[in-house]
Design a protein around this motif. Structure first.
Motif, PDB file in Angstrom:
ATOM      1  N   ILE A 169      65.062 -10.253  -1.072  1.00 48.56           N
ATOM      2  CA  ILE A 169      64.001 -11.262  -1.060  1.00 48.56           C
ATOM      3  C   ILE A 169      62.784 -10.607  -0.445  1.00 48.56           C
ATOM      4  O   ILE A 169      62.819 -10.191   0.724  1.00 48.56           O
ATOM      5  CB  ILE A 169      64.396 -12.483  -0.224  1.00 48.56           C
ATOM      6  N   LEU A 221      61.188 -11.144   3.231  1.00 52.32           N
ATOM      7  CA  LEU A 221      62.121 -11.812   4.139  1.00 52.32           C
ATOM      8  C   LEU A 221      63.215 -10.855   4.575  1.00 52.32           C
ATOM      9  O   LEU A 221      63.461 -10.685   5.770  1.00 52.32           O
ATOM     10  CB  LEU A 221      62.734 -13.037   3.456  1.00 52.32           C
ATOM     11  N   GLN A 270      70.124  -8.942   1.974  1.00 48.82           N
ATOM     12  CA  GLN A 270      71.445  -9.365   2.413  1.00 48.82           C
ATOM     13  C   GLN A 270      72.497  -8.611   1.618  1.00 48.82           C
ATOM     14  O   GLN A 270      72.459  -8.584   0.399  1.00 48.82           O
ATOM     15  CB  GLN A 270      71.606 -10.864   2.190  1.00 48.82           C
ATOM     16  N   VAL A 271      73.422  -8.018   2.347  1.00 52.21           N
ATOM     17  CA  VAL A 271      74.486  -7.236   1.713  1.00 52.21           C
ATOM     18  C   VAL A 271      75.786  -7.963   1.979  1.00 52.21           C
ATOM     19  O   VAL A 271      76.092  -8.286   3.122  1.00 52.21           O
ATOM     20  CB  VAL A 271      74.554  -5.831   2.343  1.00 52.21           C
ATOM     21  N   ILE A 298      82.278 -10.830   3.815  1.00 52.75           N
ATOM     22  CA  ILE A 298      81.550 -10.268   4.957  1.00 52.75           C
ATOM     23  C   ILE A 298      80.105 -10.114   4.524  1.00 52.75           C
ATOM     24  O   ILE A 298      79.825  -9.552   3.479  1.00 52.75           O
ATOM     25  CB  ILE A 298      82.080  -8.869   5.299  1.00 52.75           C
ATOM     26  N   THR A 299      79.199 -10.643   5.322  1.00 52.41           N
ATOM     27  CA  THR A 299      77.787 -10.509   4.955  1.00 52.41           C
ATOM     28  C   THR A 299      77.024  -9.930   6.127  1.00 52.41           C
ATOM     29  O   THR A 299      77.388 -10.116   7.273  1.00 52.41           O
ATOM     30  CB  THR A 299      77.146 -11.868   4.649  1.00 52.41           C
ATOM     31  N   SER A 300      75.956  -9.243   5.778  1.00 52.82           N
ATOM     32  CA  SER A 300      75.054  -8.877   6.858  1.00 52.82           C
ATOM     33  C   SER A 300      73.639  -8.908   6.317  1.00 52.82           C
ATOM     34  O   SER A 300      73.390  -8.590   5.161  1.00 52.82           O
ATOM     35  CB  SER A 300      75.389  -7.512   7.417  1.00 52.82           C
ATOM     36  N   PHE A 301      72.746  -9.326   7.184  1.00 52.22           N
ATOM     37  CA  PHE A 301      71.365  -9.556   6.787  1.00 52.22           C
ATOM     38  C   PHE A 301      70.483  -8.597   7.558  1.00 52.22           C
ATOM     39  O   PHE A 301      70.643  -8.430   8.757  1.00 52.22           O
ATOM     40  CB  PHE A 301      70.996 -10.999   7.116  1.00 52.22           C
ATOM     41  N   ILE A 302      69.580  -7.949   6.853  1.00 57.62           N
ATOM     42  CA  ILE A 302      68.657  -7.023   7.509  1.00 57.62           C
ATOM     43  C   ILE A 302      67.261  -7.534   7.213  1.00 57.62           C
ATOM     44  O   ILE A 302      66.891  -7.710   6.045  1.00 57.62           O
ATOM     45  CB  ILE A 302      68.817  -5.603   6.944  1.00 57.62           C
ATOM     46  N   GLU A 303      66.472  -7.761   8.243  1.00 61.69           N
ATOM     47  CA  GLU A 303      65.178  -8.346   7.964  1.00 61.69           C
ATOM     48  C   GLU A 303      64.160  -7.284   7.573  1.00 61.69           C
ATOM     49  O   GLU A 303      64.335  -6.100   7.869  1.00 61.69           O
ATOM     50  CB  GLU A 303      64.666  -9.165   9.137  1.00 61.69           C
ATOM     51  N   ARG A 328      62.669  -4.342   9.566  1.00 60.11           N
ATOM     52  CA  ARG A 328      63.469  -3.209   9.986  1.00 60.11           C
ATOM     53  C   ARG A 328      63.837  -2.303   8.827  1.00 60.11           C
ATOM     54  O   ARG A 328      64.609  -1.382   9.003  1.00 60.11           O
ATOM     55  CB  ARG A 328      64.730  -3.712  10.660  1.00 60.11           C
ATOM     56  N   VAL A 346      72.189   2.496   6.026  1.00 58.46           N
ATOM     57  CA  VAL A 346      73.253   1.576   5.646  1.00 58.46           C
ATOM     58  C   VAL A 346      73.589   1.844   4.187  1.00 58.46           C
ATOM     59  O   VAL A 346      72.771   1.572   3.309  1.00 58.46           O
ATOM     60  CB  VAL A 346      72.787   0.117   5.800  1.00 58.46           C
ATOM     61  N   LYS A 364      56.229 -18.193   3.929  1.00 53.86           N
ATOM     62  CA  LYS A 364      57.591 -18.596   4.250  1.00 53.86           C
ATOM     63  C   LYS A 364      57.542 -19.835   5.123  1.00 53.86           C
ATOM     64  O   LYS A 364      56.818 -19.854   6.113  1.00 53.86           O
ATOM     65  CB  LYS A 364      58.317 -17.479   4.989  1.00 53.86           C
ATOM     66  N   SER A 367      72.506 -14.261  10.061  1.00 54.19           N
ATOM     67  CA  SER A 367      73.489 -13.356   9.518  1.00 54.19           C
ATOM     68  C   SER A 367      73.589 -13.462   8.023  1.00 54.19           C
ATOM     69  O   SER A 367      73.954 -12.511   7.354  1.00 54.19           O
ATOM     70  CB  SER A 367      74.854 -13.686  10.057  1.00 54.19           C
TER      71      SER A 367
END
Lengths: 181, 578
Positions: free
Chosen positions: A92, A95, A98-99, A109-114, A117, A153, B4, B522
């Motif tokens: 996105i 924003l 998300q992996v 299992i999810t992880s979000f990187i903004e 970063r 990652v 947003k 998350s």
């Protein structure tokens, strides 16, 4: 949702699903082939043959029941912790990314990187056993040091698609990331 | 530019009204905190917002209007547009939704457009005219669970006031929601002039136990600090600094454990409240570990003092010590003979063996002297378990050390003899080669010796060399024995340290209320007609430790930093056009 078939590094067929929600949001899903019946049968038969052999020597029925238990528990653990059904990447713009990977038992299992970063998404080469493979990875950075790479990652680690699939994903991601102000 | 908007889930079905929130500086985003309903008086709304701003320190403002028209309310559109003139903002959001439909509509008016009297609709998705994107502004709606975001604690709420622009957007969202607590105190049972909707509209949430604990903590702390001050003054007495007591208190593990625990109690009974969440977690961990310790100790006491367990233990202790002594004697007899087929020097063997045998004999007489009072000692020692299981374990470790003191002595004798022998051997070996150790230069220099020096040196060297196997064997045997005792004591010390330092409170918080330890979202989930109902997912997070965001790496082969626990956001990247 457009689906295309590619192959992974071992030659197994995998499918890439591409869903474009808007001009700045896309989701890619890579699905691995399902658990093959042949492998399941082979592992079960080998465990039970071994158990019968032991039973023949020891004449203890506990060996047989423990073999059954071991097979069942092993299968449950395999589909819950090892067998990945599909992995997805949701990008996105402005924003984040998300992996997520979901296992055969339904666990996700999810992880979000903004976005602050993320430095870039690149196709990287890695030495994997006796071969060199391409993989897609996200380069991270600390907001304080925008030039240094703070971490890497890797994406699609279980399905390991080949270069054609990666290039497609890479192009769409770069389209979105380059528009971020 | 993508705008947003962070919208709380609790306001999805709220009645029409005004949106109150904050524009995040430095990023193109806004976070909506609450909806204030019609009817209202604009002056009162402004007053209320200023009051909240003073209390929370956050720059709140009216962001726009929200409309969810019910059947009876018609013609709201023009009313909503006129509102934008009352609350002057750079950008005015008009978010609306129709009952029964999934999507939201968002219109953004900028100040210049409102002044000119015209308005341009900004659509959130335009597929047809993809080339004209510079005119159309895109909007991303992010729904967040207000309760969980508010209660999350690991982001630094009080720090970084001057660097708000540099902080990441999501962290600022978390901070804004957390600091706007005064806004969430107005629930719908209040008879004030304003009605608002937020996560506490149905009534303020709280737990009686938590409130009671908070109220009771201050007098409890005062109560605790008084005996702690007396105890601290007692410990600082001069008498404990004199030689034998100071050495004893640094060697005995009971005294060490006592000082640890008094340190813990001092930190708990400190008068001020914890300044950050990390300190609070540390204090809570200490309290929980003390409670668990005392509970386990009392459990041990109930087991020990029933069914005459103390008496059985005491009566088993002296025969056990006797057996250890007999085994040691047999070992020495074996060493004095031809152990494992090795030939020892008879005279040295006999001397050392008899020396150690006499020691054992002395020790056994002391044990027998003590034997009538062993039960009393055990009984009073068991009382120390009331202070905590750690004290009982340290006492056990000390008692084991005292009971096996003779093994320790043997080890020391053997080690000293062996060390002296090796030292002498190395020095005489240097003499054998014609070299000398230069103390000034800290190196080996050549040196010419006289004949008589060489002669005596050779004699001594030969003697020491041939006596080496005997001493080495004694040294080896007693070191191994000492190692066994040290291993046992080590296991006891390890369990004591484990009980002392395991963070049970943080673990419990992670299991029961993971969102409190959140720092970042998350997971985002798409909302759309083809997605099944999403479930809550909370990921493992870093326990008490460093705050601050770290990179998320999984099986990447780079430095593995544990993943942070995150609260859940749902995104709606697609909003239907008007």
């Amino acid at each position: 949702m457009e689906e295309e078939t590619f192959s992974d590094i071992r030659g197994q067929p995998i499918t890439l699903g591409c869903q474009r929600h808007s001009s700045f949001c896309t989701e890619f899903t890579v699905s691995s082939p399902k658990v093959s019946i042949g492998k399941v049968l082979a592992s079960t038969c080998s465990v039970w043959l071994l158990a019968y052999l032991l039973f023949f020597f020891t004449q203890n029925t506990a060996v047989l029941s423990s073999a059954i238990l071991v097979t069942l528990v092993g299968m449950v653990l395999h589909i819950h912790f090892v067998k990945v059904d599909h992995e997805s990447l949701l990008v996105i713009g402005s924003l984040g990314i998300q992996v997520s990977s979901s296992y055969a038992s339904g666990r996700e299992i999810t992880s979000f990187i903004e976005m602050g970063r993320i430095k870039d998404i690149v196709i990287n080469e890695a030495v994997y056993m006796h071969q060199i493979i391409y993989h897609l990875c996200v380069l991270l950075r600390e907001p304080a040091e925008p030039d240094a790479v703070a971490g890497v990652v890797p994406l699609f680690q279980s399905s390991k698609p080949r270069l054609g699939c990666l290039v497609k994903v890479y192009r769409s991601c770069q389209e979105i990331l380059s528009k971020v102000p | 530019m993508v705008l947003k908007i962070f919208f709380p889930q609790c306001c999805n079905l709220a009645d029409s009204g005004l949106l109150v929130g904050r524009w995040i500086p430095g990023h193109d985003s806004a976070v909506v905190l609450a909806v204030i309903h019609y009817p209202f008086i604009p002056a009162q709304v402004k007053q209320y917002i200023q009051q909240i701003q003073r209390q929370s320190g956050e720059e709140l403002a009216v962001l726009g209007s929200w409309s969810l028209p019910k059947e009876s309310q018609e013609g709201m559109e023009s009313f909503l547009r006129d509102l934008s003139t009352i609350f002057p903002q750079e950008r005015w959001l008009q978010i609306s939704r129709k009952m029964g439909k999934m999507g939201f509509t968002c219109q953004i008016l900028s100040r210049s457009q409102r002044a000119a009297g015209e308005e341009r609709e900004k659509q959130s998705r335009s597929e047809e005219d993809g080339e004209e994107e510079e005119e159309k502004e895109k909007v991303v709606f992010v729904h967040y669970d207000q309760k969980k975001v508010m209660l999350s604690r690991l982001h630094p709420v009080h720090m970084e006031d001057t660097q708000t622009a540099a902080a990441s957007e999501l962290r600022q969202v978390f901070q804004t929601v957390a600091r706007s607590q005064p806004l969430f105190l107005l629930d719908r049972y209040d008879d004030g002039p304003l009605r608002s909707t937020h996560w506490q509209t149905e009534g303020r949430e709280g737990s009686i136990l938590v409130e009671l604990l908070k109220r009771a903590s201050v007098p409890l702390c005062l109560l605790l600090s008084w005996p702690m001050s007396i105890w601290t003054r007692f410990c600082r007495l001069r008498i404990f600094r004199i030689f034998p007591l100071s050495v004893l208190s640094s060697k005995l593990s009971t005294c060490i454990q006592l000082s640890h625990r008094s340190e813990h109690m001092r930190s708990i009974s400190a008068p001020g409240a914890a300044s950050s969440h990390i300190e609070f977690t540390r204090k809570a961990n200490t309290v929980v570990s003390v409670l668990v310790d005392v509970a386990l100790g009392i459990l041990l006491m109930t087991w020990l003092y029933r069914d005459e367990h103390v008496a059985t233990l005491a009566s088993a202790l002296v025969p056990a010590a006797d057996r250890v002594a007999t085994e040691l004697e047999q070992l020495l007899q074996w060493l004095m003979g031809a152990p494992a087929g090795l030939k020892m020097n008879r005279a040295l063997d006999q001397v050392l063996g008899r020396f150690f045998l006499y020691h054992i004999h002395l020790w056994i007489s002391y044990i027998h002297l003590l034997s009538p009072s062993v039960e009393q000692i055990l009984w009073y020692g068991g009382l120390s378990a009331g202070l905590g299981l750690t004290f009982a374990l340290s006492l056990l470790s000390d008692m084991v050390a005292l009971l096996t003191f003779h093994i320790y002595c043997f080890y020391v004798y053997g080690a000293r003899l062996y060390c002296m022998k090796v030292y002498g051997l190395s020095s005489l070996w240097r003499l054998f080669r014609g070299k000398k150790w230069n103390v000034l230069r800290q190196r080996v220099d050549s040196c010419s010796y006289d004949l008589d020096q060489l002669f005596i040196g050779m004699l001594l060297f030969t003697i020491l060399l041939f006596l080496l196997p005997t001493t080495a064997l004694y040294y080896l045997v007693f070191t191994l024995l000492r190692l066994v005792v040290v291993l046992f004591q080590g296991v006891l010390h390890l369990s004591v340290d484990f009980i002392n330092s395991f963070p049970l409170f943080a673990l419990g918080q992670r299991i029961c209320q993971p969102y409190r330890l959140a720092d970042q979202p998350s997971e985002l989930q798409r909302r759309g007609p083809d997605v099944p109902d999403p479930r809550l997912q909370l990921l493992p997070q870093r326990l008490v430790g460093r705050a601050g965001q770290k990179a998320v790496c999984r099986r990447a082969g780079v430095s593995m930093e544990t993943q942070e626990l995150q609260s859940r956001l749902r995104t709606e990247p697609r909003a239907t056009g008007c």
